[in-house]
Structure formats: C-alpha cells, structure tokens
Design a protein around this motif. Structure first.
Motif, PDB file in Angstrom:
ATOM      1  N   ASN A   8       0.863  -1.181   0.000  1.00  0.00           N
ATOM      2  CA  ASN A   8       0.000   0.000   0.000  1.00  0.00           C
ATOM      3  C   ASN A   8       0.898   1.230   0.000  1.00  0.00           C
ATOM      4  O   ASN A   8       1.395   1.658   1.049  1.00  0.00           O
ATOM      5  N   VAL A   9       1.094   1.801  -1.182  1.00  0.00           N
ATOM      6  CA  VAL A   9       2.077   2.873  -1.302  1.00  0.00           C
ATOM      7  C   VAL A   9       1.591   4.187  -0.701  1.00  0.00           C
ATOM      8  O   VAL A   9       2.382   5.122  -0.529  1.00  0.00           O
ATOM      9  N   ASP A  10       0.293   4.279  -0.361  1.00  0.00           N
ATOM     10  CA  ASP A  10      -0.240   5.511   0.220  1.00  0.00           C
ATOM     11  C   ASP A  10      -0.445   5.410   1.730  1.00  0.00           C
ATOM     12  O   ASP A  10      -0.958   6.346   2.347  1.00  0.00           O
ATOM     13  N   LEU A  11      -0.014   4.299   2.344  1.00  0.00           N
ATOM     14  CA  LEU A  11      -0.142   4.129   3.793  1.00  0.00           C
ATOM     15  C   LEU A  11       1.241   4.220   4.421  1.00  0.00           C
ATOM     16  O   LEU A  11       2.091   3.351   4.210  1.00  0.00           O
ATOM     17  N   ASP A  12       1.458   5.270   5.195  1.00  0.00           N
ATOM     18  CA  ASP A  12       2.785   5.526   5.750  1.00  0.00           C
ATOM     19  C   ASP A  12       3.123   4.566   6.874  1.00  0.00           C
ATOM     20  O   ASP A  12       2.336   4.368   7.814  1.00  0.00           O
ATOM     21  N   GLY A  13       4.321   4.010   6.811  1.00  0.00           N
ATOM     22  CA  GLY A  13       4.923   3.349   7.950  1.00  0.00           C
ATOM     23  C   GLY A  13       5.908   4.298   8.607  1.00  0.00           C
ATOM     24  O   GLY A  13       6.019   5.475   8.234  1.00  0.00           O
ATOM     25  N   LEU A 394       7.200   1.241   3.830  1.00  0.00           N
ATOM     26  CA  LEU A 394       5.905   0.741   3.377  1.00  0.00           C
ATOM     27  C   LEU A 394       5.789  -0.729   3.752  1.00  0.00           C
ATOM     28  O   LEU A 394       6.724  -1.501   3.549  1.00  0.00           O
ATOM     29  N   ARG A 395       4.644  -1.072   4.276  1.00  0.00           N
ATOM     30  CA  ARG A 395       4.432  -2.453   4.706  1.00  0.00           C
ATOM     31  C   ARG A 395       4.308  -3.366   3.489  1.00  0.00           C
ATOM     32  O   ARG A 395       3.678  -3.016   2.481  1.00  0.00           O
ATOM     33  N   VAL A 396       4.925  -4.539   3.604  1.00  0.00           N
ATOM     34  CA  VAL A 396       4.851  -5.559   2.559  1.00  0.00           C
ATOM     35  C   VAL A 396       4.051  -6.736   3.107  1.00  0.00           C
ATOM     36  O   VAL A 396       4.428  -7.346   4.107  1.00  0.00           O
ATOM     37  N   ILE A 443       3.724  -7.932  -7.447  1.00  0.00           N
ATOM     38  CA  ILE A 443       3.390  -6.955  -6.410  1.00  0.00           C
ATOM     39  C   ILE A 443       2.192  -6.133  -6.859  1.00  0.00           C
ATOM     40  O   ILE A 443       2.218  -5.500  -7.924  1.00  0.00           O
ATOM     41  N   ASP A 444       1.151  -6.150  -6.042  1.00  0.00           N
ATOM     42  CA  ASP A 444      -0.040  -5.327  -6.254  1.00  0.00           C
ATOM     43  C   ASP A 444       0.190  -3.999  -5.547  1.00  0.00           C
ATOM     44  O   ASP A 444       0.210  -3.935  -4.314  1.00  0.00           O
ATOM     45  N   LEU A 445       0.399  -2.940  -6.317  1.00  0.00           N
ATOM     46  CA  LEU A 445       0.629  -1.619  -5.756  1.00  0.00           C
ATOM     47  C   LEU A 445      -0.716  -0.935  -5.537  1.00  0.00           C
ATOM     48  O   LEU A 445      -1.399  -0.571  -6.490  1.00  0.00           O
ATOM     49  N   ARG A 446      -1.091  -0.747  -4.305  1.00  0.00           N
ATOM     50  CA  ARG A 446      -2.374  -0.138  -3.985  1.00  0.00           C
ATOM     51  C   ARG A 446      -2.180   1.309  -3.547  1.00  0.00           C
ATOM     52  O   ARG A 446      -1.287   1.619  -2.776  1.00  0.00           O
ATOM     53  N   GLY A 447      -3.022   2.170  -4.067  1.00  0.00           N
ATOM     54  CA  GLY A 447      -2.945   3.585  -3.730  1.00  0.00           C
ATOM     55  C   GLY A 447      -2.002   4.365  -4.620  1.00  0.00           C
ATOM     56  O   GLY A 447      -1.754   5.542  -4.383  1.00  0.00           O
TER      57      GLY A 447
END
Length: 510
Positions: A8-13, A394-396, A443-447
C-alpha cells in the motif's frame, strides 16, 4: 509458483532513519592505518593523510555516520594521546587486536577531518572500561565547547578554533566483556554516572548511547531500561542516556575458534549463514519488546552498532587483524539485514556495519602491495539501497507465503523484501536466498501506480565469487530487465542467489 504481494504505497509506515546505514571504523588491523589513513607522505592521493579514493567511494553511499575509535579499542583509548604534534604523541600497545604498537597518529582531529570529508556525522565511543568520568567529560568539552575554557583553549592550541558538532556519544562498549566485564547492574550505574558528566555545550546536544546487550541477552536490556523508566511508564524519567546498543554478528562455524572460511564453503554452510543472518530479526524484536514495557512511547532508541559476518581470517594474514574476503554470500547477508532494519524502523534508530575498510564484512578492501582499492559486494548492497535512507517505510504483505527451507532446527524464508517511498518515488528491494531456484514475485501496488521503472541486480556465477584488484567487478550491480509493469502490478523475476532493486516514479504519489 508466483509469490503474490501487496504494498500500500499511500499508507505511511515509520521513517527509515538514515543512520541505520551507518559504519564502524576501529583501530584494528588495517582498518585505520592503510585503510582510511595512509599518512601525508604517501604516494596514494590524500588530504592530511586521509585516503581520497576511499572517501569518494563512501560519499557515493551517502554515508550518514561513522563510529570510532572502537569497539574493544575504545575502552583502552585515552584521547589526549591522540592530539598535538604527531611526533610527540605517546605510543601504546593495542592489546585487543594483535598486540601491535599504536602510534596515535590518527586521533581526534584526524577523525573529525575524516567525517567532514565524508559528510558523515561522528559517533564517538568513550572509554568507560579503563578511563575516568573526568577524561570523558573533558573530551566532550574539547570537541564541542565554544568560548573560553580549559579544553576549548587546548583545542585552539592544536589548531581548531571553532568547536565541532558531535551528536552521537557512546558510553563505553561491550561492558559485559572487553569493556570491563561488568554486570548489567554495575554498568547501569556507571552509565548514569558517565552520562551525567557528558554535558551539552552551546547548541550541541548529545545523544548518549549506553553499551547494551550481546545478541539475545534481554536481561541486560531490561536492567538498563529500569534505569530510565518504570513498567508501563509513558515518559522517560532519566536522560543519562537516550539509546541502548546491541551487537549481533552472523557467525556460522561450529566453534568460535572455527568460524569457517569466508570464501571456501558449500551450500549447506551458505544456508546456515543465511539463517543466522535472518536471526537478527528475533533479536531486535526481543529487545524492542522489553523496551516497550518501560518505554511504550518509544522515546529510547535501539542501536545495532555492530553487525555483520565474522569468518576465519584470510589465510596468511595476521590473526588479530580480522581480514576476510567478501563474497556474494556477504552481500545477501547485508540485504536481508536491511529488510529487517526497515521493518523495525519504529524502534531502530541506528546500525553500524563491522567494519568499513579491511576488517570483517568491509565495504572496501585496500591492497597493501599495489595500493589498489576494491569495492566489495557488500558495498554494492549499500549503494543499491541508499535511497531508503530517511524514506517512509511501506508495509509488505504476502498473499502467497514466500518459500521456505529447513536449516538445522530453524526455517529460512528464502525470499526477502522491503519497500519505501521518498520524493514521489518507490524503491523495492528483493532478495532470493535460494541457491538453486529462481522466484517470481508479483506486487499489487495499492494507492498508486509506478512508471519509468529502473531495476538493478547483484548476483554472480557462484556463491563464493568476490572482487579482487585483478578482477574488481566480478560481483557488481548491473541494469536488469527482468521486471515488468502492467497497470498497478509490478512483476519481478528473481534469479537464484540474487539481490534486486526496483525504483520508479509514483503516478499517484501520496
């Protein structure tokens, strides 16, 4: 089988602190002399005796910090011996590393000049083992105090008018062993005492790091955490130190005296090494869990200021100099470590590979005969990963479990990944630890999607392959076309025993 993964590229870790890409330089073997420092009369291009090609190579890594003078050497090092005219500096015996004579020609001013050339922050380890509180307190004053004071006047007399900025300060090293053979309870009191007298001068604010545990000694960490907090406490009560260190080496031989060869090993030994490297995750998680009990807000940092492979010294070299070659196996040890560091970015604030030049899992090897400089496979992992520094992790998440294989009494996951986002770009790092089988990752890139993808690969024909002055690019990164993008899906082919990085511009950056 394809490993299906979601990022999830739009969810900050948490932010990946650039200092987890830190380095370590000890007065050990040819790490300083013949590595960083060749002397002003050397034919090797240098500034003030500091070797310029080594500096330039490390600057290409965006080296964030350098730890010095040890290691075990730190707790027998007396800083006043390393200032002033070189021909007047007293010599000493380096009892920890080979019993050789140390001439103290590389001291405080030379180290600070090196850090300025590198653009790196200094991390100084003070002497708790054989030193005094006054000695350490005066070193801080010498380095960082402006205006008029005894130590500021002494610094100016030795040619440095303005103070330096020195943030990272170690309160000893391995107090449980070479740093004094102390108990945790005794060292905890010493750390509070020494830390009290390490003062902040002007705008210099020390970040004091207590000498922490050996590997999985969680009781040591708990004892030190009791000094700064209470169970469930929401705030830290003491500022005698701001972080705890831990040391973890990847050692795979049957005994400490027989750690195995750095270049001659079979596939079984390779997998044992990789399983040992992956073990750093449990160690970091264990210490973090203990720290969370006393510091749930995570205001105290965890510092892994010694890590890396430790094999038998190269045949024909001094047994106390810890020189070992660096193969594709070492590179994969490094890549796996960084994936783990990124996952623990919420607590891990610094890590320092042991060591930077000519010692253990080095970035750089210098040949004493030809004076040639060689970049190791491990150097290339640092270089390929450099844009993770200060990036948002980013979480994997894996929809399909990555492959595993049994190794002794543990299980090794053979595909490792981490990802981050910075300045509108995505960086994904992937390692295939299987020595024989390729892997496919989707890899499914979400966001957010990705475009203008660039990929690099680090691999070799054989696991023991390494670089030498005669063949400096046997293991080196190259452009890689085994990556494809379809919409918001990224597909990566991972050859056996390979490290791959994929970067690209995010089309809908957060």
């Amino acid at each position: 089988m394809t490993i299906e993964t979601v990022i999830n590229v739009d969810l900050d870790g948490p932010r990946i602190n650039r200092h987890v890409y830190g380095h370590f330089a000890e007065h050990l073997g040819r790490g300083i002399y013949g590595g960083f420092y060749v002397g002003e009369d050397s034919d090797v291009p240098n500034v003030g005796g500091i070797r310029l090609d080594v500096v330039e190579a490390l600057r290409d890594l965006n080296i964030p910090n350098l730890r010095w003078p040890g290691g075990c050497f730190a707790d027998e090092y007396h800083w006043r011996d390393g200032i002033g005219p070189k021909d007047r500096r007293p010599t000493m015996v380096n009892t920890h590393w080979g019993g050789v004579e140390e001439n103290n020609h590389f001291g405080t001013h030379e180290f600070m000049a090196l850090c300025e050339l590198l653009g790196a922050e200094p991390y100084i380890s003070g002497n708790v083992g054989s030193g005094t509180v006054r000695e350490m307190s005066e070193w801080v004053e010498y380095l960082t105090r402006d205006g008029d004071s005894p130590m500021a006047r002494l610094r100016k007399a030795h040619g440095r008018d303005q103070p330096w900025q020195v943030r990272f300060w170690g309160l000893g090293n391995e107090a449980w062993g070479c740093g004094g053979n102390m108990t945790a309870e005794h060292y905890g009191q010493e750390a509070r005492r020494y830390g009290t007298y390490c003062r902040d001068y002007g705008d210099n604010r020390l970040y004091k790091i207590a000498a922490g545990a050996n590997a999985d000694d969680y009781a040591w960490t708990e004892t030190l955490m009791k000094q700064v907090g209470h169970l469930g406490c929401q705030r830290v009560r003491s500022t005698a130190y701001h972080a705890l260190s831990v040391h973890y080496y990847t050692i795979t031989g049957p005994t400490w005296e027989e750690k195995g060869s750095a270049t001659v090993f079979d596939t079984g030994e390779y997998y044992t090494t990789m399983a040992a490297a992956a073990g750093v995750e449990q160690v970091l998680a264990g210490h973090a869990a203990v720290m969370d009990c006393y510091d749930p807000n995570r205001t105290v940092g965890l510092v892994l200021d010694e890590w890396g492979t430790w094999f038998d010294v190269a045949r024909g070299t001094h047994p106390g100099f810890l020189f070992q070659q660096n193969t594709l196996r070492d590179a994969l040890v490094a890549s796996v470590h960084f994936d783990i560091f990124h996952r623990h970015a919420d607590r891990l604030v610094m890590a320092n590979i042991a060591q930077t030049v000519n010692v253990l899992q080095a970035m750089i090897l210098t040949d004493p005969d030809s004076q040639a400089m060689v970049l190791t496979p491990t150097y290339h992992v640092f270089w390929m990963n450099r844009d993770h520094q200060d990036a948002t992790s980013l979480r994997v998440d894996h929809r399909t479990a990555p492959p595993t294989r049994p190794v002794g009494d543990t299980t090794l996951t053979t595909v490792s990944m981490s990802a981050s986002r910075k300045d509108g770009r995505l960086l994904v790092s992937l390692s295939n630890l299987d020595a024989a089988k390729a892997a496919e990752v989707e890899i499914d890139l979400r966001g957010g999607g990705v475009e203008r993808v660039d990929a690099l690969i680090l691999t070799a024909a054989a696991l023991p392959d390494h670089n030498t002055p005669q063949a400096p690019s046997v293991v080196a990164p190259r452009r890689y076309d085994g990556v494809s993008v379809t919409g918001d899906r990224l597909r990566v082919h991972l050859p056996a025993a390979s490290f791959v990085t994929v970067s690209g511009a995010l089309t809908r950056p957060a």
